[in-house]
Design a protein around this motif. Sequence first.
Motif, PDB file in Angstrom:
ATOM      1  N   ALA A   1       0.896   4.061  -2.875  1.00  0.00           N
ATOM      2  CA  ALA A   1       0.560   5.451  -2.558  1.00  0.00           C
ATOM      3  C   ALA A   1       1.653   6.405  -3.023  1.00  0.00           C
ATOM      4  CB  ALA A   1       0.337   5.598  -1.051  1.00  0.00           C
ATOM      5  N   ASP A   2       2.921   6.016  -2.828  1.00  0.00           N
ATOM      6  CA  ASP A   2       4.028   6.866  -3.273  1.00  0.00           C
ATOM      7  C   ASP A   2       4.002   7.058  -4.787  1.00  0.00           C
ATOM      8  OD1 ASP A   2       4.989   7.318  -0.759  1.00  0.00           O
ATOM      9  OD2 ASP A   2       6.492   5.725  -0.818  1.00  0.00           O
TER      10      ASP A   2
ATOM     11  N   VAL B   1       0.836  -1.202   0.000  1.00  0.00           N
ATOM     12  CA  VAL B   1       0.000   0.000   0.000  1.00  0.00           C
ATOM     13  C   VAL B   1       0.870   1.251   0.000  1.00  0.00           C
ATOM     14  CG1 VAL B   1      -1.656   1.353   1.356  1.00  0.00           C
ATOM     15  CG2 VAL B   1      -1.979  -1.113   1.099  1.00  0.00           C
TER      16      VAL B   1
ATOM     17  N   PHE C   1       0.586   9.186  -5.809  1.00  0.00           N
ATOM     18  CA  PHE C   1       0.575  10.609  -5.460  1.00  0.00           C
ATOM     19  C   PHE C   1       1.707  11.376  -6.146  1.00  0.00           C
ATOM     20  CE2 PHE C   1      -1.922   9.043  -1.774  1.00  0.00           C
ATOM     21  CZ  PHE C   1      -3.045   9.829  -1.971  1.00  0.00           C
TER      22      PHE C   1
END
Length: 220
Positions: free
Chosen positions: A100-101, A96, A104
Amino acid sequence: MAWIALTLIAFALGVVLQTRVRSPLANPTLIATLIVAGVLLVGGVSHASYLKEVQPLTALLAPAIVALAVPMYRLRALLARQRHSLIIGGLSGTLVGVGADVLFSRLLGLSDEAQRSLLTAPATSPVALQLAQFTGAPPALAATLAVLSGLVGALILPGFLTLMGIQHPLARGLAMGAVSHGVGTARAREEGELTGAASSIGMGLAALLVTVVVAGVSRG
């Protein structure tokens, strides 16, 4: 030697402040980072020059990471009984974080170098530094983002876990290790040996998964 002395003194000051001020912000690593960074900026010293001077300290980073396996060995029987939960929790949490890195960084329109560096941010800094040669990220930026990720996680994650009602030492340790690497593991050890051991597992699983992801991306 002067930069080594400054680094050690800055960290010692952070430890003293931590014992006197009960605040997440009184983190020895954070305090030492701010002090050294401030001196570098004021003195106009480049990061590369600083790294060259503190090479003896950098060389101790790998043995220090390996030493985190000691509590894992001491509690191996207990950890073995919870191996499925630890493996699933550590890997899924890291996955996760990587997702996410990547997501975004693209949504924010960051540069290619920043995106490549963020890909390895969920891993501890020595791993991120080694993987930079495969991702094409600037090694210094990759290591810096990994350290910042660990610092931010170590500062806010313990309080967030408490707010969420998560009190089990294995769950807390695994989360801190997977998100905050060595800095988080040091913070987890303050809560107890079991929490620290779980954090070491989380950090190791994060490094393993990020390495596998990088290998897949590089091959593709």
